[in-house]
Design a protein around this motif. Structure first.
Motif, PDB file in Angstrom:
ATOM      1  N   GLU A  46       0.835  -1.209   0.000  1.00  0.00           N
ATOM      2  CA  GLU A  46       0.000   0.000   0.000  1.00  0.00           C
ATOM      3  C   GLU A  46       0.865   1.253   0.000  1.00  0.00           C
ATOM      4  O   GLU A  46       0.578   2.221  -0.725  1.00  0.00           O
ATOM      5  CB  GLU A  46      -0.933   0.005   1.211  1.00  0.00           C
ATOM      6  N   ARG A  49       2.617   1.543  -3.414  1.00  0.00           N
ATOM      7  CA  ARG A  49       1.644   1.915  -4.446  1.00  0.00           C
ATOM      8  C   ARG A  49       1.301   3.401  -4.333  1.00  0.00           C
ATOM      9  O   ARG A  49       1.166   4.094  -5.350  1.00  0.00           O
ATOM     10  CB  ARG A  49       0.373   1.064  -4.290  1.00  0.00           C
ATOM     11  N   ASN A  50       1.182   3.898  -3.113  1.00  0.00           N
ATOM     12  CA  ASN A  50       0.919   5.329  -2.937  1.00  0.00           C
ATOM     13  C   ASN A  50       2.078   6.174  -3.462  1.00  0.00           C
ATOM     14  O   ASN A  50       1.847   7.214  -4.092  1.00  0.00           O
ATOM     15  CB  ASN A  50       0.664   5.647  -1.466  1.00  0.00           C
ATOM     16  N   TYR A  54       1.145   8.767  -6.296  1.00  0.00           N
ATOM     17  CA  TYR A  54       0.989  10.175  -5.913  1.00  0.00           C
ATOM     18  C   TYR A  54       2.291  10.967  -5.967  1.00  0.00           C
ATOM     19  O   TYR A  54       2.256  12.194  -6.092  1.00  0.00           O
ATOM     20  CB  TYR A  54       0.367  10.286  -4.518  1.00  0.00           C
ATOM     21  N   ASP A  79       9.237   9.911   0.022  1.00  0.00           N
ATOM     22  CA  ASP A  79       9.208  10.456  -1.343  1.00  0.00           C
ATOM     23  C   ASP A  79       9.317  11.973  -1.291  1.00  0.00           C
ATOM     24  O   ASP A  79       9.148  12.579  -0.228  1.00  0.00           O
ATOM     25  CB  ASP A  79       7.922  10.023  -2.073  1.00  0.00           C
ATOM     26  N   ILE A  84       1.358  15.802   1.835  1.00  0.00           N
ATOM     27  CA  ILE A  84      -0.024  15.661   2.312  1.00  0.00           C
ATOM     28  C   ILE A  84      -0.291  16.847   3.228  1.00  0.00           C
ATOM     29  O   ILE A  84       0.394  17.019   4.240  1.00  0.00           O
ATOM     30  CB  ILE A  84      -0.201  14.331   3.073  1.00  0.00           C
ATOM     31  N   VAL A  90      -6.529  12.210   5.256  1.00  0.00           N
ATOM     32  CA  VAL A  90      -6.118  11.000   4.522  1.00  0.00           C
ATOM     33  C   VAL A  90      -6.197   9.751   5.389  1.00  0.00           C
ATOM     34  O   VAL A  90      -6.182   8.640   4.871  1.00  0.00           O
ATOM     35  CB  VAL A  90      -4.699  11.108   3.896  1.00  0.00           C
ATOM     36  N   PHE A  95     -11.343   8.181   2.198  1.00  0.00           N
ATOM     37  CA  PHE A  95     -10.873   9.419   1.577  1.00  0.00           C
ATOM     38  C   PHE A  95      -9.835   9.092   0.506  1.00  0.00           C
ATOM     39  O   PHE A  95      -8.823   8.456   0.777  1.00  0.00           O
ATOM     40  CB  PHE A  95     -10.255  10.387   2.591  1.00  0.00           C
ATOM     41  N   SER A  96     -10.125   9.535  -0.735  1.00  0.00           N
ATOM     42  CA  SER A  96      -9.186   9.321  -1.837  1.00  0.00           C
ATOM     43  C   SER A  96      -9.237  10.481  -2.803  1.00  0.00           C
ATOM     44  O   SER A  96     -10.313  11.006  -3.088  1.00  0.00           O
ATOM     45  CB  SER A  96      -9.550   8.027  -2.575  1.00  0.00           C
ATOM     46  N   THR A  97      -8.086  10.888  -3.319  1.00  0.00           N
ATOM     47  CA  THR A  97      -8.062  11.929  -4.351  1.00  0.00           C
ATOM     48  C   THR A  97      -7.940  11.319  -5.740  1.00  0.00           C
ATOM     49  O   THR A  97      -7.837  12.033  -6.721  1.00  0.00           O
ATOM     50  CB  THR A  97      -6.877  12.893  -4.131  1.00  0.00           C
ATOM     51  N   LEU A 101     -10.242   3.387  -3.173  1.00  0.00           N
ATOM     52  CA  LEU A 101     -11.108   3.044  -2.037  1.00  0.00           C
ATOM     53  C   LEU A 101     -10.807   3.911  -0.811  1.00  0.00           C
ATOM     54  O   LEU A 101     -11.609   4.002   0.105  1.00  0.00           O
ATOM     55  CB  LEU A 101     -10.940   1.573  -1.669  1.00  0.00           C
ATOM     56  N   GLY A 102      -9.630   4.512  -0.801  1.00  0.00           N
ATOM     57  CA  GLY A 102      -9.237   5.281   0.376  1.00  0.00           C
ATOM     58  C   GLY A 102      -9.047   4.399   1.595  1.00  0.00           C
ATOM     59  O   GLY A 102      -9.261   4.800   2.737  1.00  0.00           O
ATOM     60  N   ALA A 103      -8.615   3.172   1.319  1.00  0.00           N
ATOM     61  CA  ALA A 103      -8.451   2.190   2.399  1.00  0.00           C
ATOM     62  C   ALA A 103      -6.984   1.940   2.722  1.00  0.00           C
ATOM     63  O   ALA A 103      -6.666   1.276   3.712  1.00  0.00           O
ATOM     64  CB  ALA A 103      -9.130   0.874   2.004  1.00  0.00           C
ATOM     65  N   GLY A 104      -6.099   2.467   1.877  1.00  0.00           N
ATOM     66  CA  GLY A 104      -4.677   2.148   1.985  1.00  0.00           C
ATOM     67  C   GLY A 104      -4.061   2.563   3.307  1.00  0.00           C
ATOM     68  O   GLY A 104      -3.603   1.711   4.082  1.00  0.00           O
ATOM     69  N   LEU A 105      -4.032   3.850   3.581  1.00  0.00           N
ATOM     70  CA  LEU A 105      -3.344   4.340   4.788  1.00  0.00           C
ATOM     71  C   LEU A 105      -4.029   3.895   6.082  1.00  0.00           C
ATOM     72  O   LEU A 105      -3.350   3.427   6.999  1.00  0.00           O
ATOM     73  CB  LEU A 105      -3.181   5.860   4.728  1.00  0.00           C
ATOM     74  N   PRO A 106      -5.383   3.997   6.180  1.00  0.00           N
ATOM     75  CA  PRO A 106      -6.016   3.477   7.400  1.00  0.00           C
ATOM     76  C   PRO A 106      -5.743   1.983   7.574  1.00  0.00           C
ATOM     77  O   PRO A 106      -5.581   1.504   8.700  1.00  0.00           O
ATOM     78  CB  PRO A 106      -7.522   3.731   7.166  1.00  0.00           C
TER      79      PRO A 106
HETATM   80  N1  LIG Z   1       2.930   9.413  -0.718  1.00  0.00           N
HETATM   81  C1  LIG Z   1       1.884  10.246  -0.872  1.00  0.00           C
HETATM   82  N2  LIG Z   1       2.072  11.511  -1.343  1.00  0.00           N
HETATM   83  C2  LIG Z   1       1.014  12.347  -1.509  1.00  0.00           C
HETATM   84  N3  LIG Z   1      -0.265  12.023  -1.233  1.00  0.00           N
HETATM   85  C3  LIG Z   1      -0.510  10.789  -0.773  1.00  0.00           C
HETATM   86  C4  LIG Z   1       0.539   9.837  -0.559  1.00  0.00           C
HETATM   87  N4  LIG Z   1      -0.014   8.710  -0.074  1.00  0.00           N
HETATM   88  C5  LIG Z   1      -1.322   8.940   0.023  1.00  0.00           C
HETATM   89  N5  LIG Z   1      -1.643  10.182  -0.397  1.00  0.00           N
HETATM   90  C6  LIG Z   1      -2.995  10.810  -0.394  1.00  0.00           C
HETATM   91  O1  LIG Z   1      -3.756  10.151   0.600  1.00  0.00           O
HETATM   92  C7  LIG Z   1      -4.977   9.655   0.034  1.00  0.00           C
HETATM   93  C8  LIG Z   1      -5.388   8.406   0.765  1.00  0.00           C
HETATM   94  O2  LIG Z   1      -4.437   7.351   0.515  1.00  0.00           O
HETATM   95  P1  LIG Z   1      -4.923   5.853   0.675  1.00  0.00           P
HETATM   96  O3  LIG Z   1      -3.793   4.947   0.298  1.00  0.00           O
HETATM   97  O4  LIG Z   1      -5.518   5.694   2.029  1.00  0.00           O
HETATM   98  O5  LIG Z   1      -6.122   5.713  -0.383  1.00  0.00           O
HETATM   99  P2  LIG Z   1      -6.051   5.669  -1.976  1.00  0.00           P
HETATM  100  O6  LIG Z   1      -4.627   5.447  -2.432  1.00  0.00           O
HETATM  101  O7  LIG Z   1      -6.712   6.893  -2.498  1.00  0.00           O
HETATM  102  O8  LIG Z   1      -6.936   4.401  -2.313  1.00  0.00           O
HETATM  103  P3  LIG Z   1      -6.542   2.867  -2.066  1.00  0.00           P
HETATM  104  O9  LIG Z   1      -5.187   2.840  -1.418  1.00  0.00           O
HETATM  105  O10 LIG Z   1      -7.599   2.325  -1.159  1.00  0.00           O
HETATM  106  O11 LIG Z   1      -6.531   2.263  -3.414  1.00  0.00           O
HETATM  107  C9  LIG Z   1      -4.662   9.474  -1.446  1.00  0.00           C
HETATM  108  O12 LIG Z   1      -5.825   9.511  -2.249  1.00  0.00           O
HETATM  109  C10 LIG Z   1      -3.718  10.655  -1.712  1.00  0.00           C
HETATM  110  O13 LIG Z   1      -4.448  11.832  -1.944  1.00  0.00           O
END
Ligand SMILES: Nc1ncnc2c1ncn2[C@@H]1O[C@H](COP(=O)(O)OP(=O)(O)OP(=O)(O)O)[C@@H](O)[C@H]1O
Ligand SMILES: [Mg+2]
Length: 134
Positions: A46, A49-50, A54, A79, A84, A90, A95-97, A101-106
């Motif tokens: 996760e 991938r972020n 991003y 990075d 953020i 986030v 919450f996702s931009t 799904l906005g499930a990654g960080l939580p």
């Molecule tokens: N390394 C980063 N740099 C900048 N913004 C980030 C970074 N990681 C996460 N974000 C922001 O935080 C939001 C939430 O991240 P999160 O991983 O929880 O969800 P997601 O990536 O949008 O969806 P998912 O991981 O569930 O596919 C992202 O949509 C993005 O806006």
């Protein structure tokens, strides 16, 4: 004390797989069970991938920890991307931009024992997560 640290640069989707593999190998060596190995590799995926989505590029480093005989693993994702601005936002489920799904960080926070984000808008992002062997 020497800290053993291994890093993988994240530049493309194959690097995400490589970071995952590195995490699994270290976790196995440290004595994590298969369920915790899966938690750790999911968290690394996760975070990697972020970075790829991003920030474009960055790196995942894995550190072995030994505090008073307690073994652990630290994941550091860094990075120089856009950063953020609202960390609380986030960390909200959903919450996702990017239409994700906005499930990654939580999810990463739930999977690991400790979790912290150090970031500011325009300053890049550093995410630190630790898991201890039980
Ligand atoms: N390394 C980063 N740099 C900048 N913004 C980030 C970074 N990681 C996460 N974000 C922001 O935080 C939001 C939430 O991240 P999160 O991983 O929880 O969800 P997601 O990536 O949008 O969806 P998912 O991981 O569930 O596919 C992202 O949509 C993005 O806006
Ligand atoms: Mg994500």
């Amino acid at each position: 004390m020497m800290t053993v640290q291994s890093c993988v640069k994240i530049r493309n989707e194959w690097d995400i797989v490589a970071a995952r593999q590195m995490g699994r190998n270290v976790a196995k060596d440290l004595g994590f069970g298969t369920v915790d190995q899966a938690r750790i590799t999911t968290a690394i995926s996760e975070l990697a991938r972020n970075i790829y989505l991003y920030a474009g590029t960055g790196q995942i480093c894995i550190e072995e920890m030994n505090e008073y005989g307690k073994m652990g693993l630290r994941v550091i994702a860094t990075d120089d991307g856009p950063g953020i601005s609202d960390i609380r936002q986030v960390m909200e489920d959903g919450f996702s931009t990017s239409g994700g799904l906005g499930a990654g960080l939580p999810g990463v926070k739930r999977l690991m024992d400790s979790f912290s984000i150090d970031s500011e808008s325009g300053q890049g992002t550093t995410i630190n997560a630790v898991k201890w062997v039980r």
